[in-house]
Structures are given as C-alpha cells and as structure tokens.
Motif scaffolding. Structure first.
Motif, short mmCIF file in Angstrom:
data_model
loop_
_atom_site.label_atom_id
_atom_site.label_comp_id
_atom_site.label_asym_id
_atom_site.label_seq_id
_atom_site.Cartn_x
_atom_site.Cartn_y
_atom_site.Cartn_z
N THR A 54 0.83 -1.21 0.00
CA THR A 54 0.00 0.00 0.00
C THR A 54 0.86 1.26 0.00
O THR A 54 0.59 2.22 -0.73
N GLY A 55 1.91 1.25 0.81
CA GLY A 55 2.83 2.38 0.81
C GLY A 55 3.55 2.55 -0.51
O GLY A 55 3.76 3.68 -0.98
N TRP A 56 3.89 1.43 -1.14
CA TRP A 56 4.56 1.49 -2.44
C TRP A 56 3.64 2.10 -3.50
O TRP A 56 4.06 2.97 -4.28
N GLY A 106 1.05 4.05 -2.98
CA GLY A 106 0.88 5.47 -2.66
C GLY A 106 2.11 6.28 -3.00
O GLY A 106 2.00 7.44 -3.44
N GLY A 107 3.29 5.70 -2.82
CA GLY A 107 4.52 6.41 -3.18
C GLY A 107 4.62 6.67 -4.66
O GLY A 107 5.08 7.74 -5.09
N VAL A 110 2.32 9.58 -5.37
CA VAL A 110 2.90 10.85 -4.92
C VAL A 110 4.03 11.29 -5.85
O VAL A 110 4.17 12.47 -6.18
N LEU A 116 0.23 13.56 1.78
CA LEU A 116 0.07 12.16 1.41
C LEU A 116 1.40 11.42 1.44
O LEU A 116 1.46 10.24 1.82
N GLY A 117 2.47 12.10 1.09
CA GLY A 117 3.79 11.48 1.13
C GLY A 117 4.21 11.12 2.54
O GLY A 117 4.84 10.07 2.76
N VAL A 137 2.27 8.02 3.41
CA VAL A 137 2.80 6.87 2.67
C VAL A 137 4.09 6.36 3.31
O VAL A 137 4.28 5.14 3.46
N MET A 196 4.57 2.63 4.88
CA MET A 196 5.64 1.76 4.40
C MET A 196 6.58 1.35 5.53
O MET A 196 7.02 0.20 5.62
#
Length: 216
Positions: free
Chosen positions: A16-18, A20-21, A24, A166-167, A170, A174
């Motif tokens: 999910t973090g990936w 979102g990254g 961004v 958002l970053g 994220v 992560m």
C-alpha cells in the motif's frame, strides 16, 4: 515461530505504501501557488510536481511536463532521484518477501532461509520508507522557508500541496509495514522447563508405563 498473519499484514501495508509512493511521485501536487500579497488572483492556481506543472484556470486544467530535467535545480533533481530510488527498493523487496512468506512454497519447507528472505525484504521496505521521507521533508522545508522569506517575491511563494501530506502518510505506512513484516519473520523458541534439581523435567509417565511397572 514465524507468524503468517503478521507477514501477510506487513506485506500488504508495504505494498500500500509502495502504490501510494508511486502516486505521490507522479502527482503534480507537491507545491501550490500561494495567495500572498495585496493582489489575489483566485481564478488561477498553479500546481508544481517533480515531473510536470499544472495550471487550473476557471475550472480548466492544463498540464505540461518539464522540457528538460537538467534545467531543474539541484534540489528538484535530488528529490526525483530519491523518490525513484525508494520505489526501486520496494520493487526489489517484493519478490524477496513473496518467496519468503511462510504460506508460500517457493523454497519448500525450509523455514530458516525463507525467514531470512522476509527479514531482508523488511529491511529494504524500511530503508525505502526513510529514503522516500527525505525528499518529502526537504520539499516541505524549502516551501515553508521561502514562504516566510521577505526576499522572495510574492508571486514566487508556494504552499504545501496535498502530495506532501500524502507522502508523509505513505512513508509511515511503508515504515510500519516493514516493521510488521520483520516481526512476523522472527523465530522465538520456548525455553526448556528446568526442575529444581537443575535437570530437564522428564515427560510424565503414562498409564501403560505404570501398569507395566506394577506387573513386573
């Protein structure tokens, strides 16, 4: 023992973090034009990102990719490189994590090497989160510094865009995902039970053993 639930949860958070990254990194919403000064032009909003700028005017949005990456400032080029590096680290950690999950059969039933792969993937995810956090925090610092700098002209002042907030989210997701993935791959063994005489407690005698001794 390695916990499958924690491994899967950590991998899902990291993925999910990936994702979102990547959003961004590609989004042009890092900086937005600030309404600082006597004249306010509310009909035009300028959005700036790492790869393009967008101009919103009377509900219409026009975006343009930067013509040359070498023409950008050193700070912008560094932010580009760090965000791409973070995404590549996650891409490298993904197959390691999948191959090392306890619920997969890529390496058979060899839990030791599989746990080592998961731990290596978790470290890569955590490192990627830290690398991704650096350009986000640096950009926020530069925007805030220039906003309160009296030497910067009001038309050049910018505010923090939604991609910055958002970053940060994220990067935290992560980071937590990598930590949970690492905890799910740690092996813990129960300590042996020692009697008062200093020896391991023998197993309790069964009813068959007692009957055999009585018969003898």
């Amino acid at each position: 023992m390695a916990t499958t639930g924690l491994q899967v949860l950590g991998l899902l958070l990291s993925l999910t973090g990936w994702a979102g990254g990547a959003l961004v990194c590609a989004a042009p919403w890092w900086r937005v034009s600030a309404f600082a000064g006597d004249e306010l032009v509310v009909s035009e909003v300028l959005w700036e990102g790492l790869w393009m700028t967008c101009l919103s005017q009377w509900g219409k949005v026009q975006c343009k990719v930067f013509d040359s990456g070498l023409a950008l400032s050193g700070s912008a080029q560094l932010c580009r490189g760090l965000t791409v590096l973070s995404l590549l680290l996650c891409l490298l950690a993904l197959p390691l994590a999948v191959a090392g999950l306890k619920c997969t059969h890529c390496l058979g039933d060899q839990q030791g090497p599989k746990a080592s792969l998961v731990r290596a993937a978790a470290v890569l995810f955590v490192f990627a989160a830290v690398v991704f956090l650096l350009p986000i925090t640096w950009t926020a610092y530069v925007v805030i510094r220039d906003f309160y700098d009296p030497n910067v002209a009001p038309p050049l002042k910018r505010e923090l865009g939604p991609a910055i907030y958002l970053g940060w989210i994220v990067a935290v997701v992560m980071l937590v995902g990598g930590a949970v993935l690492y905890m799910g791959s740690t092996s813990t063994s129960a300590p042996p039970i020692i009697s008062s005489s200093g020896r391991n407690n023998p197993e309790p005698a069964t009813m068959e053993d007692k009957a055999a001794k009585a018969y003898v």
